[in-house]
Motif scaffolding. Structure first.
Motif, PDB file in Angstrom:
ATOM      1  N   PRO A 120       1.239  -1.206   0.306  1.00  0.00           N
ATOM      2  CA  PRO A 120      -0.065   0.080   0.499  1.00  0.00           C
ATOM      3  C   PRO A 120       0.867   1.124  -0.050  1.00  0.00           C
ATOM      4  O   PRO A 120       0.412   2.285  -0.542  1.00  0.00           O
ATOM      5  CB  PRO A 120      -0.836  -0.254   1.005  1.00  0.00           C
ATOM      6  N   SER A 121       2.015   1.357   1.189  1.00  0.00           N
ATOM      7  CA  SER A 121       3.326   1.859   0.807  1.00  0.00           C
ATOM      8  C   SER A 121       2.493   3.734   0.865  1.00  0.00           C
ATOM      9  O   SER A 121       1.544   3.529   1.404  1.00  0.00           O
ATOM     10  CB  SER A 121       3.704   1.754  -0.116  1.00  0.00           C
ATOM     11  N   VAL A 122       2.899   4.580  -0.035  1.00  0.00           N
ATOM     12  CA  VAL A 122       2.230   6.061   0.247  1.00  0.00           C
ATOM     13  C   VAL A 122       0.548   6.143   0.156  1.00  0.00           C
ATOM     14  O   VAL A 122       1.113   7.301   0.094  1.00  0.00           O
ATOM     15  CB  VAL A 122       3.026   6.597  -1.142  1.00  0.00           C
ATOM     16  N   LEU A 123       0.351   5.778  -0.555  1.00  0.00           N
ATOM     17  CA  LEU A 123      -1.333   5.569  -1.182  1.00  0.00           C
ATOM     18  C   LEU A 123      -1.858   5.104   0.254  1.00  0.00           C
ATOM     19  O   LEU A 123      -3.304   4.849   0.205  1.00  0.00           O
ATOM     20  CB  LEU A 123      -1.734   4.865  -2.174  1.00  0.00           C
ATOM     21  N   CYS A 124      -1.518   4.299   0.958  1.00  0.00           N
ATOM     22  CA  CYS A 124      -2.008   4.723   2.910  1.00  0.00           C
ATOM     23  C   CYS A 124      -1.322   5.706   3.889  1.00  0.00           C
ATOM     24  O   CYS A 124      -0.911   6.486   3.629  1.00  0.00           O
ATOM     25  CB  CYS A 124      -2.223   3.381   2.504  1.00  0.00           C
ATOM     26  N   ASN A 125      -2.320   5.070   4.940  1.00  0.00           N
ATOM     27  CA  ASN A 125      -1.738   5.441   6.295  1.00  0.00           C
ATOM     28  C   ASN A 125      -0.161   4.625   6.539  1.00  0.00           C
ATOM     29  O   ASN A 125      -0.928   4.244   7.452  1.00  0.00           O
ATOM     30  CB  ASN A 125      -3.088   6.010   6.942  1.00  0.00           C
TER      31      ASN A 125
END
Length: 210
Positions: A120-125
């Motif tokens: 998920p990386s930068v597209l999540c918390n």
């Protein structure tokens, strides 16, 4: 002129990280602010007075270098990680990163990556994702020690399936429509475009690692 430059957007909304700030656009109308279009006039050099573009020199008191970064794979490749037989991760990922669930790479036993490519990386918390990854890795190591196991790594076919799933998920979004996005590694010359920051559905890692 200022409005024309600011509105020259080459991607749909949310294909890049939107500027969520107070009075962002109004700032460019302040008398002490000058907006320079580096697409039309790239920076040539730093001068004793400030910055020179192909069209003008801009005297400056302070220069803040915000040149972007090599997202997801950059720090890992700079460490020159080597796997079985001395194979370099840089060579394995030459055409783009491949792993399983953003966690492991075939041929690199006991190498765990936290919020790596395909996670998920930068597209999540990110703090929450990091905590989940760290907890899983700790539980995995504990389980291996309890069973007397010495190594674990992803299966090549599982990586292929995961990369395909990530690409399929990304193709249903606006992210690939950005022409110059660090999400895709486009800010690094010569870097293969790849959707680093997405993943598909959650999966049970234990079934596809060995």
């Amino acid at each position: 002129m200022t409005a024309a430059i600011l509105s020259d957007i080459d991607h749909p909304y949310a294909a890049k990280r939107p500027p969520i700030d107070t009075d962002y656009f109004e700032t460019y109308n302040r008398p002490n602010v000058t907006l320079v279009d580096l697409k039309a006039a790239p920076v040539e050099r730093i001068s004793p007075l400030g910055v020179c573009t192909t069209q003008a020199e801009y005297p400056l008191d302070i220069i803040v270098f915000a040149t972007g970064f090599d997202a997801m794979t950059g720090p890992m490749l700079q460490m020159d990680i080597r796997g079985r037989g001395g194979v370099a991760l840089r060579d394995v990922w030459k055409a783009g990163p491949r792993n399983y669930l953003g966690h492991q790479v075939a041929g690199f036993p006991n190498l765990f990556t936290i919020t790596g490519p395909g996670s998920p990386s930068v597209l999540c918390n990110m703090p929450v994702a990091i905590e989940q990854h760290a907890d899983w890795i700790a539980d995995c190591i504990k389980h291996m020690r309890g069973k007397g196991l010495e190594r674990i790594e992803a299966r090549p076919d599982s990586m292929d399936k995961w990369v395909a799933e990530v690409n399929e998920a990304a193709s249903k979004t606006v992210l690939p429509m950005a022409k110059h996005s660090w999400y895709l590694g486009a800010n690094i010359p010569g870097k293969p475009p790849s959707v680093h920051a997405l993943r598909g559905r959650d999966g049970a890692i234990s079934g596809d690692l060995r």
